[in-house]
Design a protein around this motif. Structure first.
Motif, PDB file in Angstrom:
ATOM      1  N   ILE A  61      -0.643  -0.685  -1.294  1.00  0.00           N
ATOM      2  CA  ILE A  61      -0.482  -1.458   0.520  1.00  0.00           C
ATOM      3  C   ILE A  61      -0.988  -2.607  -0.261  1.00  0.00           C
ATOM      4  O   ILE A  61      -0.284  -3.355   0.642  1.00  0.00           O
ATOM      5  CB  ILE A  61      -2.436  -1.551   1.071  1.00  0.00           C
ATOM      6  N   ALA A  62      -1.662  -2.867  -1.248  1.00  0.00           N
ATOM      7  CA  ALA A  62      -2.037  -3.913  -1.253  1.00  0.00           C
ATOM      8  C   ALA A  62      -0.694  -4.739  -2.453  1.00  0.00           C
ATOM      9  O   ALA A  62      -0.243  -5.438  -2.357  1.00  0.00           O
ATOM     10  CB  ALA A  62      -3.044  -4.196  -2.096  1.00  0.00           C
ATOM     11  N   GLY A  63      -0.124  -3.665  -2.907  1.00  0.00           N
ATOM     12  CA  GLY A  63       1.139  -4.213  -3.511  1.00  0.00           C
ATOM     13  C   GLY A  63       2.305  -4.334  -2.747  1.00  0.00           C
ATOM     14  O   GLY A  63       3.149  -4.307  -2.847  1.00  0.00           O
ATOM     15  N   GLY A  64       2.345  -3.479  -1.692  1.00  0.00           N
ATOM     16  CA  GLY A  64       3.025  -3.211  -0.756  1.00  0.00           C
ATOM     17  C   GLY A  64       4.061  -2.539  -1.028  1.00  0.00           C
ATOM     18  O   GLY A  64       5.560  -2.629  -0.769  1.00  0.00           O
ATOM     19  N   GLN A  65       3.917  -1.553  -1.898  1.00  0.00           N
ATOM     20  CA  GLN A  65       4.907  -0.319  -1.813  1.00  0.00           C
ATOM     21  C   GLN A  65       3.572   1.127  -0.641  1.00  0.00           C
ATOM     22  O   GLN A  65       3.592   1.803  -2.068  1.00  0.00           O
ATOM     23  CB  GLN A  65       5.141  -0.096  -3.736  1.00  0.00           C
ATOM     24  N   ARG A  66       4.287   1.393   0.135  1.00  0.00           N
ATOM     25  CA  ARG A  66       3.784   1.928   0.851  1.00  0.00           C
ATOM     26  C   ARG A  66       3.965   2.523   1.656  1.00  0.00           C
ATOM     27  O   ARG A  66       3.997   3.926   2.086  1.00  0.00           O
ATOM     28  CB  ARG A  66       3.177   1.046   2.218  1.00  0.00           C
ATOM     29  N   LEU A  67       5.877   3.057   0.844  1.00  0.00           N
ATOM     30  CA  LEU A  67       5.815   4.283   1.343  1.00  0.00           C
ATOM     31  C   LEU A  67       6.872   4.832   0.192  1.00  0.00           C
ATOM     32  O   LEU A  67       7.496   4.606  -1.060  1.00  0.00           O
ATOM     33  CB  LEU A  67       8.428   3.489   2.349  1.00  0.00           C
ATOM     34  N   VAL A  68       6.769   6.624  -0.584  1.00  0.00           N
ATOM     35  CA  VAL A  68       6.916   7.311  -0.718  1.00  0.00           C
ATOM     36  C   VAL A  68       7.870   8.090  -0.475  1.00  0.00           C
ATOM     37  O   VAL A  68       7.925   8.868   0.192  1.00  0.00           O
ATOM     38  CB  VAL A  68       5.977   7.835  -1.545  1.00  0.00           C
ATOM     39  N   LEU A  69       8.686   8.499  -0.723  1.00  0.00           N
ATOM     40  CA  LEU A  69      10.532   9.089  -0.657  1.00  0.00           C
ATOM     41  C   LEU A  69      10.564   9.981  -2.009  1.00  0.00           C
ATOM     42  O   LEU A  69      10.625   9.954  -3.201  1.00  0.00           O
ATOM     43  CB  LEU A  69      11.327   8.549  -0.588  1.00  0.00           C
TER      44      LEU A  69
END
Length: 153
Positions: A61-69
């Motif tokens: 969340i802090a790193g802005g990578q909140r979507l995993v496909l």
């Protein structure tokens, strides 16, 4: 929040269904502005100097990578490759998914390894009864207490 999607791709030849789906997903991600939210192990590992483990949810969340496909089809290098297009069974392990009644889903064997990487850090606990198809009555029988007991095993 972190959102995880697992694409179960159509059983079409790789050059038809998979490439079409990947192209459509890529276009939708671009149009929606979600590309910058995608988690990529390559990007994360380089930034964190740690290629061996997943970041915590807070770090994602802090790193802005909140979507995993994830996808259930492994793709050849000659096809469309995206660092965020993860082959699900390299990262997850899952339980069996064919249960016909409450007794089957409560059995010890319901939590046995089914497929994926046995040493994976991510776990899919399949939890549905279909006899012959899923329905609300069957769901009421196995949700809540039964699900909690399985998850605690």
């Amino acid at each position: 929040e972190v959102i995880t999607l697992i694409f179960e791709e159509a059983p079409l030849p790789l050059d038809q269904g998979d490439l079409l789906l990947k192209t459509q997903v890529w276009q939708a991600l671009n149009v929606s502005g979600c590309m910058q939210l995608l988690y990529s192990p390559e990007t994360w590992s380089a930034a964190a100097n740690n290629a061996s483990s997943w970041p915590t949810l807070g770090e994602m969340i802090a790193g802005g990578q909140r979507l995993v496909l994830f996808s259930d089809r492994r793709h050849e290098a000659s096809q469309i490759q995206r660092p965020w297009d993860l082959y699900v069974w390299d990262y997850m392990t899952e339980t069996p998914f064919a249960f016909f009644d409450r007794e089957e889903i409560e059995a010890a064997t319901s939590c046995e390894y089914n497929r994926g990487s046995p040493d994976a850090e991510l776990y899919v606990l399949n939890h549905f009864v279909s006899n012959p198809m899923a329905n609300p009555y069957l769901a009421e029988q196995i949700n809540y207490d039964v699900l909690r007991r399985r998850a605690e095993r």
